[in-house]
Design a protein around this motif. Structure first.
Motif, short mmCIF file in Angstrom:
data_model
loop_
_atom_site.label_atom_id
_atom_site.label_comp_id
_atom_site.label_asym_id
_atom_site.label_seq_id
_atom_site.Cartn_x
_atom_site.Cartn_y
_atom_site.Cartn_z
N UNK A 46 33.31 50.20 37.14
CA UNK A 46 34.44 51.18 37.18
C UNK A 46 34.01 51.42 35.22
N UNK A 47 34.50 50.40 35.12
CA UNK A 47 35.27 49.86 33.76
C UNK A 47 36.51 50.08 33.86
N UNK A 48 37.27 49.94 35.28
CA UNK A 48 38.30 50.37 34.83
C UNK A 48 39.28 48.98 34.40
N UNK A 49 40.21 48.88 33.46
CA UNK A 49 41.05 48.21 33.19
C UNK A 49 42.11 47.88 32.98
N UNK A 50 43.35 46.91 33.40
CA UNK A 50 44.70 46.79 34.13
C UNK A 50 45.32 45.74 33.20
N UNK A 51 46.92 45.88 33.31
CA UNK A 51 47.54 44.70 32.60
C UNK A 51 48.16 44.18 34.15
N UNK A 52 48.22 44.42 34.98
CA UNK A 52 48.96 43.91 36.66
C UNK A 52 49.24 44.60 36.81
N UNK A 53 49.97 43.80 38.40
CA UNK A 53 49.13 44.19 39.55
C UNK A 53 49.79 45.91 40.53
N UNK A 54 50.42 46.58 41.38
CA UNK A 54 50.84 47.48 41.70
C UNK A 54 52.07 47.39 41.98
N UNK A 55 52.63 48.08 41.37
CA UNK A 55 54.99 46.76 41.74
C UNK A 55 54.86 46.93 43.37
N UNK B 9 58.18 44.10 45.86
CA UNK B 9 58.29 44.56 44.63
C UNK B 9 58.11 43.47 43.69
N UNK B 10 57.22 44.09 43.07
CA UNK B 10 56.46 43.15 41.66
C UNK B 10 56.94 42.97 40.45
N UNK B 11 57.26 42.19 39.97
CA UNK B 11 58.17 41.90 38.64
C UNK B 11 56.99 40.88 37.57
N UNK B 12 56.20 40.96 36.71
CA UNK B 12 55.96 40.56 36.25
C UNK B 12 56.06 40.41 34.34
N UNK B 13 55.96 39.04 34.00
CA UNK B 13 57.05 38.22 33.54
C UNK B 13 55.70 38.00 32.28
N UNK B 14 55.27 38.68 31.45
CA UNK B 14 54.30 38.13 30.31
C UNK B 14 55.10 37.87 28.42
N UNK B 15 55.53 36.59 27.95
CA UNK B 15 55.78 36.96 26.92
C UNK B 15 54.54 37.25 25.48
#
Length: 291
Positions: free
Chosen positions: A213-222, A237-243
Motif C-alpha cells: 500500500x506504500x502507506x507511511x506513518x510517523x506514530x501510532x494511533x492515539x 491514550x498514546x503520547x509520543x516524544x521524539x526530539x
C-alpha cells in the motif's frame, strides 16, 4: 530494487489513491482506473506528461525540490507523505552515508524513568526497541526476555501472535508498517533494514499486503485498546516524544484512560515485582549495531 523504482512506486500508489477534485479532472471518456490520471497530475504540477511518466517508471533521476513540492500538492499528499517523497528523492542522488549506530538518548531514558509506573517503549530506526520500562514489560510484552533479534516492534507485530493483544490490531499493524516504510525511505542503504523488510515479506502475508500500500506513518494511533490475558480490557491514550535533533528515536507512552486501567496496570506490576526474581536491564544494548 533501485531507489528510482521505489520513488516511482510510491508516486504511482499515491496517484491511484488520490481523489480528484473537479478542477483536476480531464474530460476524455470513462475512467478505467482509480485515482488520478498521469496527465492530470502533470497538468496540476506544471510538468510534462512525459516527465512525470518517467518519474513513475524510475527513469528520471533527482527531480528538483520545486518539482517535488508541486507533485506532492497535485497528489494531495499529507505532511508525512511529502517528507517520505523528499527522502526517496534524496536517496536517488549519488552521495550516501551509512546510518550511524543506535543508542538510546539519555534525555529520553531519563524521561522514561521519571514517568514511573506508566508503560513506555523507546524505539529507534527500523522500529528496533532501544528500551522498555517495567510497566511496559508487564502490560505489553517482556521484550528483554526475548532473543535480541526479536526486540523489534515490526517483527513482534507481524511474526508473534502475542501482539494480537491489541484489539485494533489491523489499524495498529498498518501504522507499524507505515513507520517502517518511512524509515526504509529515510535510510535506503541500510542492509539491516532491507533484511528486516525482506524477512517480513517472506513470512507474513499481513505485512506483504500492508507493504504494497506504500502507506507511511510517523506514530501510532492515539488511542489503544489492549485485551490483556490476565486483567482483561485496558484503555490507553498514546503520547509520543521524539526530539527534533533525532528523527529516528521515539518514546511511546501509554497513558491510562480510566481508573480501571490504572488499577489493572498497578496489579500487573505488583504481581511482576512479587514474582520470580529476575535481572533488570536499564536499557537495551543491541548486539548488532546498525551500519
Amino acid at each position: 530494487m533501485h531507489q528510482e523504482a521505489v520513488l516511482g512506486q510510491f508516486l504511482r500508489s499515491r496517484r491511484q489513491a488520490a481523489r480528484p477534485a473537479p478542477e483536476q479532472l480531464i474530460s476524455s471518456g470513462a475512467r478505467q482506473v482509480p485515482g488520478l490520471r498521469r496527465e492530470e497530475v502533470a497538468a496540476k504540477a506544471g510538468v510534462s506528461v512525459d516527465y512525470y511518466t518517467r518519474l513513475e517508471q524510475g527513469r528520471k533521476n533527482a527531480p528538483s525540490e520545486e518539482v517535488l513540492s508541486a507533485i506532492a500538492l497535485a497528489l494531495g499528499m499529507s505532511l508525512v507523505e511529502r517528507q517520505h517523497l523528499f527522502d526517496l528523492a534524496r536517496a536517488t542522488r549519488p552521495l550516501r552515508r551509512s546510518s550511524p549506530a543506535q543508542s538510546a538518548r539519555p534525555g529520553l531514558m531519563n524521561l522514561m524513568e521519571t514517568i514511573g509506573d506508566i508503560p513506555a517503549v523507546l524505539h529507534g530506526r527500523g522500529t528496533d526497541i532501544l528500551a522498555v520500562n517495567e510497566a511496559a514489560r508487564a502490560v505489553i510484552a517482556d521484550f528483554y526476555a526475548k532473543p535480541s533479534r526479536e526486540r523489534n516492534i515490526a517483527r513482534w507485530f507481524f511474526l508473534d501472535k502475542e501482539s494480537r493483544i491489541f484489539e485494533d490490531w489491523e489499524n495498529v499493524a498498518a501504522h507499524v508498517a507505515g513507520m517502517l516504510r518511512l524509515d526504509f525511505g529515510r535510510h535506503p542503504g541500510d542492509r539491516r533494514l532491507q533484511s528486516l523488510v525482506a524477512e517480513l515479506n517472506s513470512q507474513s502475508s499481513d505485512f506483504r499486503r500492508l507493504w504494497t500500500l506504500h502507506y507511511v506513518a510517523v506514530d501510532f494511533p492515539r488511542r489503544k485498546l489492549i485485551n490483556h490475558p490476565a486483567v482483561g480490557s485496558l484503555r490507553f491514550d498514546m503520547e509520543e516524544v521524539s526530539p527534533k535533533a533525532d528523527r529516528d528515536q521515539t518514546l511511546d507512552i501509554f497513558m491510562p484512560r480510566d481508573t480501571q486501567t490504572k488499577s489493572a496496570v498497578a496489579r500487573l506490576l505488583a504481581s511482576r515485582r512479587t514474582g520470580a526474581a529476575e535481572t533488570a536491564s536499564p536499557a537495551l544494548a543491541l548486539p548488532e549495531q546498525w551500519e
